[in-house]
Motif scaffolding. Structure first.
Motif, short mmCIF file in Angstrom:
data_model
loop_
_atom_site.label_atom_id
_atom_site.label_comp_id
_atom_site.label_asym_id
_atom_site.label_seq_id
_atom_site.Cartn_x
_atom_site.Cartn_y
_atom_site.Cartn_z
N LEU A 1 0.93 -1.38 -0.08
CA LEU A 1 0.02 -0.11 0.12
C LEU A 1 0.88 1.16 -0.02
O LEU A 1 1.79 1.40 0.76
CB LEU A 1 -0.76 -0.03 1.32
CG LEU A 1 -2.02 1.18 1.59
CD1 LEU A 1 -2.90 1.56 0.43
CD2 LEU A 1 -2.38 1.11 2.95
N VAL A 2 0.44 2.05 -0.91
CA VAL A 2 1.19 3.50 -0.80
C VAL A 2 0.47 4.33 -0.01
O VAL A 2 -0.78 4.70 -0.14
CB VAL A 2 1.24 4.21 -2.19
CG1 VAL A 2 1.82 5.58 -2.34
CG2 VAL A 2 2.05 3.32 -3.23
N LEU A 3 1.17 4.96 0.96
CA LEU A 3 0.54 5.82 2.17
C LEU A 3 0.22 7.21 1.50
O LEU A 3 1.05 7.63 0.80
CB LEU A 3 1.74 5.90 3.22
CG LEU A 3 2.25 4.94 4.05
CD1 LEU A 3 3.31 5.07 4.84
CD2 LEU A 3 0.94 4.14 4.93
N THR A 4 -1.11 7.88 2.08
CA THR A 4 -1.32 8.99 1.66
C THR A 4 -1.16 9.72 3.29
O THR A 4 -0.85 9.50 4.01
CB THR A 4 -2.87 8.90 1.27
OG1 THR A 4 -3.72 8.30 2.25
CG2 THR A 4 -3.08 8.02 -0.03
N GLN A 5 -1.61 11.24 2.74
CA GLN A 5 -1.54 12.19 3.92
C GLN A 5 -2.99 12.32 4.38
O GLN A 5 -4.01 12.46 3.65
CB GLN A 5 -0.79 13.63 3.49
CG GLN A 5 -0.74 14.34 4.46
CD GLN A 5 -0.05 15.60 4.02
OE1 GLN A 5 0.77 15.72 3.22
NE2 GLN A 5 -0.17 16.69 4.84
N GLY A 6 -2.97 12.21 5.58
CA GLY A 6 -4.25 12.40 6.35
C GLY A 6 -4.15 11.62 7.64
O GLY A 6 -3.10 11.01 8.16
N GLU A 7 -5.54 11.52 8.14
CA GLU A 7 -5.44 10.87 9.72
C GLU A 7 -5.92 9.06 9.36
O GLU A 7 -6.59 9.04 8.72
CB GLU A 7 -6.35 11.44 10.66
CG GLU A 7 -6.00 12.64 10.88
CD GLU A 7 -7.09 13.46 11.80
OE1 GLU A 7 -7.88 12.75 12.48
OE2 GLU A 7 -7.21 14.79 11.83
N ASN A 8 -5.38 8.37 10.53
CA ASN A 8 -5.81 7.10 10.51
C ASN A 8 -7.23 6.87 11.28
O ASN A 8 -7.15 7.31 12.39
CB ASN A 8 -4.78 6.17 11.17
CG ASN A 8 -3.64 6.00 9.95
OD1 ASN A 8 -3.54 5.47 9.06
ND2 ASN A 8 -2.45 6.89 10.45
N SER A 9 -8.12 6.74 10.86
CA SER A 9 -9.60 6.69 11.40
C SER A 9 -9.84 5.24 12.18
O SER A 9 -9.38 4.08 11.76
CB SER A 9 -10.59 6.94 10.47
OG SER A 9 -10.40 7.89 9.70
N VAL A 10 -10.43 5.29 13.14
CA VAL A 10 -11.10 4.31 13.86
C VAL A 10 -12.58 4.37 14.17
O VAL A 10 -12.86 5.54 14.30
CB VAL A 10 -10.12 4.08 15.24
CG1 VAL A 10 -10.49 5.38 16.14
CG2 VAL A 10 -10.57 2.82 15.83
N VAL A 11 -13.20 3.44 14.17
CA VAL A 11 -14.70 3.58 14.59
C VAL A 11 -14.51 3.78 16.10
O VAL A 11 -14.08 2.98 16.97
CB VAL A 11 -15.43 1.90 14.28
CG1 VAL A 11 -16.82 2.34 14.98
CG2 VAL A 11 -15.43 1.93 12.86
N SER A 12 -15.29 4.81 16.49
CA SER A 12 -15.14 5.56 17.89
C SER A 12 -16.01 4.92 18.90
O SER A 12 -17.15 4.57 18.65
CB SER A 12 -15.30 7.06 17.70
OG SER A 12 -16.56 7.35 17.24
#
Length: 384
Positions: free
Chosen positions: A362-373
């Motif tokens: 996987l090529v990483l992108t810029q942003g946040e890593n999201s989680v089901v809160s």
């Protein structure tokens, strides 16, 4: 004290006087063993441990007064701690036209030319803010950068030759139980540079934050946000960020470790922003990870957000075990691991897809890593 060396005596037998116990420290001194007694040079003792000593010729006793490190640390670090005060923006929570409706926090000077680190939640939504240094001088903020993901911010004042804090390189040397000091602006802006003392209660805490935190029982109150957590070497080991707020709960506060502070500072001064690497996925943690049980359970992909993730053939329902050979069980694990990567770099993921164990690149992108809160209203940032 005479020119002859005065010898402090520590007895080995049952009749020994009680030796001084120096918590969390050990020193190596030249010593002489004679008749089951250990003789050490008092000058060596004071040189190694600090403090003062005096020999009483009338009584034949040597009185040693240990060095009290805490006041010296507070004295050394306080000039690098500032208060930050301003008015909540109109429309923001608590915002009004009342001239006494002000909010405040704390900051730490990291560059002698006026750069200060604080919390993002201290400066976000704050207008007409000013910084007050420990000598009572007032400065307007000329530049600012906020990174809500880490809850860190950088602000700039037009000043020179400021005393900078010593930011620890890492928290790997820290131990649970060691003494720490919080310095800040609790409750009232008139209480700037207040110090409270406690111990490190826990390390690597993954609680309601994107990165791991330091837990301490040092009292932090509204206004302490953005202030330093300091060890007895005078190093800033963390930036105070939040506490556990519930009836009957006391002194359970959390600080952002020095490693994360270095990460944000380095990215800002090099790139002008935090180039945070992201998998481009929303992930769900296992029940065990959510409640804090020890677990090796993987994370489940609940949605795919980027073309790079689609090109890697990652789909909803896939299970993630590891990144570049490192096992991950929470989004905090992922965030900590990806500190050493930049967007555009490629990582190898070990996953399960349609029942098969597969490798995805996987090529990483810029942003946040999201989680089901999972909501927990007891967690709250320290009020400004």
């Amino acid at each position: 004290m005479t020119t002859a060396a005065v010898m402090a005596i520590l007895m080995l037998g049952a009749s020994a006087i009680n030796p001084a116990v120096i918590e969390g420290a050990s020193v190596k001194l030249n010593a002489k063993l004679q008749d089951d007694q250990i003789y050490i040079n008092s000058k060596d003792l004071m040189k190694a441990l600090g403090g003062t000593g005096q020999y009483d010729t009338k009584t034949g006793t040597f009185i040693y007064t240990a060095k009290d490190e805490i006041p010296e640390v507070v004295k050394a670090v306080s000039p690098s701690v500032v208060g930050i005060i301003g008015r909540p923006d109109a429309g923001a929570e608590g915002g009004s036209s009342d001239r006494y409706n002000l909010t405040h926090g704390t900051g730490v000077i990291i560059r002698s030319n006026g750069w200060i680190v604080t919390n993002a939640h201290v400066i976000d939504g704050l207008s007409n803010a000013v910084v007050v240094t420990s000598d009572g001088k007032t400065y307007k903020i000329t530049d600012s950068y906020s990174d809500p993901t880490s809850d860190l911010a950088l602000i700039k004042i037009n000043a020179k030759s400021l005393k900078t804090a010593k930011l620890a390189t890492s928290s790997s040397h820290m131990r649970v139980g060691e003494t720490v000091i919080a310095i800040g602006t609790p409750v009232s802006f008139s209480l700037r540079n207040s110090a409270t003392v406690g111990v490190v209660s826990g390390l690597n805490r993954g609680v309601n934050a994107s990165y791991r935190l330091i837990q301490s029982d040092t009292a932090i109150n509204p206004g302490n946000s953005g202030g330093p957590l300091v060890n007895l070497k005078g190093e800033v080991i963390g930036i105070n960020t939040m506490k556990y707020a519930a009836v009957g709960v006391e002194n359970t506060g959390f600080s952002i470790p020095a490693e994360t502070v270095h990460y944000v500072i380095h990215h800002y001064f090099k790139y002008g922003e935090v180039k945070r690497a992201s998998l481009g996925l929303t992930l769900e943690e296992s029940w065990s990870a959510i409640v804090g049980l020890p677990t090796d359970d993987p994370l489940t992909v609940t949605s795919v957000h980027t073309n790079e993730a689609e090109k890697a053939k990652i789909q909803e329902g896939d299970v993630l075990y590891s990144i570049d050979g490192v096992r991950v069980t929470s989004v905090v694990d992922i965030n900590e691991l990806l500190k050493k990567y930049l967007p555009g770099q490629k990582v190898k993921l070990l996953m399960q897809s349609d029942g098969d164990i597969v490798t995805r690149y996987l090529v990483l992108t810029q942003g946040e890593n999201s989680v089901v809160s999972v909501e927990d209203e007891a967690w709250d940032e320290v009020d400004r």
